[in-house]
Design an enzyme around this catalytic site. Sequence first.
Site, PDB file in Angstrom:
ATOM      1  N   SER A  40       9.583  35.201  46.770  1.00  0.00           N
ATOM      2  CA  SER A  40      10.211  35.323  47.922  1.00  0.00           C
ATOM      3  C   SER A  40       9.254  35.537  49.371  1.00  0.00           C
ATOM      4  O   SER A  40       9.965  35.072  50.284  1.00  0.00           O
ATOM      5  CB  SER A  40      11.112  36.766  47.855  1.00  0.00           C
ATOM      6  OG  SER A  40      10.347  37.843  47.747  1.00  0.00           O
ATOM      7  N   ASP A 326      11.585  44.493  55.331  1.00  0.00           N
ATOM      8  CA  ASP A 326      11.922  45.643  54.558  1.00  0.00           C
ATOM      9  C   ASP A 326      10.344  46.057  54.232  1.00  0.00           C
ATOM     10  O   ASP A 326       9.529  45.319  54.242  1.00  0.00           O
ATOM     11  CB  ASP A 326      12.814  45.703  53.497  1.00  0.00           C
ATOM     12  CG  ASP A 326      12.456  44.722  52.335  1.00  0.00           C
ATOM     13  OD1 ASP A 326      11.430  44.436  52.158  1.00  0.00           O
ATOM     14  OD2 ASP A 326      13.529  43.896  52.188  1.00  0.00           O
ATOM     15  N   HIS A 329       8.638  43.193  52.445  1.00  0.00           N
ATOM     16  CA  HIS A 329       8.511  41.635  52.872  1.00  0.00           C
ATOM     17  C   HIS A 329       8.263  41.816  54.296  1.00  0.00           C
ATOM     18  O   HIS A 329       8.862  42.413  55.149  1.00  0.00           O
ATOM     19  CB  HIS A 329       9.943  41.231  52.789  1.00  0.00           C
ATOM     20  CG  HIS A 329      10.492  41.143  51.419  1.00  0.00           C
ATOM     21  ND1 HIS A 329      11.191  41.869  50.437  1.00  0.00           N
ATOM     22  CD2 HIS A 329      10.292  40.106  50.393  1.00  0.00           C
ATOM     23  CE1 HIS A 329      11.285  41.707  49.400  1.00  0.00           C
ATOM     24  NE2 HIS A 329      10.807  40.337  49.269  1.00  0.00           N
TER      25      HIS A 329
END
Length: 424
Positions: A40, A326, A329
Amino acid sequence: MFLLPRFVLVSCIIGSLGFDNPPTNVVSHLNGDWFLFGDSRSDCNHVVNTNPRNYSYMDLNPALCDSGKISSKAGNSIFRSFHFTDFYNYTGEGQQIIFYEGVNFTPYHAFKCTTSGSNDIWMQNKGLFYTQVYKNMAVYRSLTFVNVPYVYNGSAQSTALCKSGSLVLNNPAYIAREANFGDYYYKVEADFYLSGCDEYIVPLCIFNGKFLSNTKYYDDSQYYFNKDTGVIYGLNSTETITTGFDFNCHYLVLPSGNYLAISNELLLTVPTKAICLNKRKDFTPVQVVDSRWNNARQSDNMTAVACQPPYCYFRNSTTNYVGVYDINHGDAGFTSILSGLLYDSPCFSQQGVFRYDNVSSVWPLYPYGRCPTAADINNPDVPICVYDPLPLILLGILLGVAVIIIVVLLLYFMVDNGTRLHDA
């Protein structure tokens, strides 16, 4: 010969002006022939599908999203796709390969095959798997997944014996016990086929311990037999423990061919997926960026264990991962490491990437590319340049040989000329 002092003088002047050219903690590339595998933190498609499109979710610079040089999937990893039903077909090709994934299978997920199993064994499996991937991608351009077809002549089907949480193992597949067998003391076989790739990474796994079923203990025994070459690969359970063991995997690099999977005891396992390795290349070390959680979650160091020179360079941040989107990330340190993908660099080493190929204050360890001349550049009141003595020694030897040759030639012509005058 007269240029050497000038070169040293110019280099000293450069040193006095503060030119150092240290190795930088980034991943980069020599040219445009590179590829990145990720999750991700480099999955541009995942960001595009969020609302709003917040690129702070990634550690990758969004300018690289349209490069066509990235294969990434949020929530996944190459190891996870290799073993489990949660699958993404990682596919990519390049001379210079970079990996920034692995965090989606860590002790945080606490996977183990059975309730009495061991996640430590799965961390060991992860390290062994990535060792094979990194070593082989230093000599192959292309990585993708392929399905492995197999033929089992019995009536039993594959069974989801090994599962934990949302993760269900399907590579290798377990073939259930035939109904007419009263226990697991039997021999059974299945054919499988590898074709279309130069080589393949396939799993060979056993329960290394005493496996209990209906008051009986079993020793796992699994073999792969290459029917074309006669080579056999095998594992037998050697441990006497009855709890705390799990599915130990070895990762074989096999050629195309016709194979036989053989079980002498317990359940038959047969590979269903393989890493497809294609297009041999000149040796080019891969680059691996540490893939870990914020400290609030437990991570592992298996990609670091797997990434060893000379086939691999490992890059890591010195601080805790703290994202801006967050906590997991958009970390500034890892964003900085990936920023090296925005430009070409001439030299790679264990210590880092060198931006210039002239001189450096650091001797490159395990260098690759056009690397700088070794030099220790200091900046006291009077700059001192201490160069690696080996090139100077070699230059001195060459100059000495040249002088000897010139002297011999002069003596030869002088003697020859004197002989001619005497004869006249």
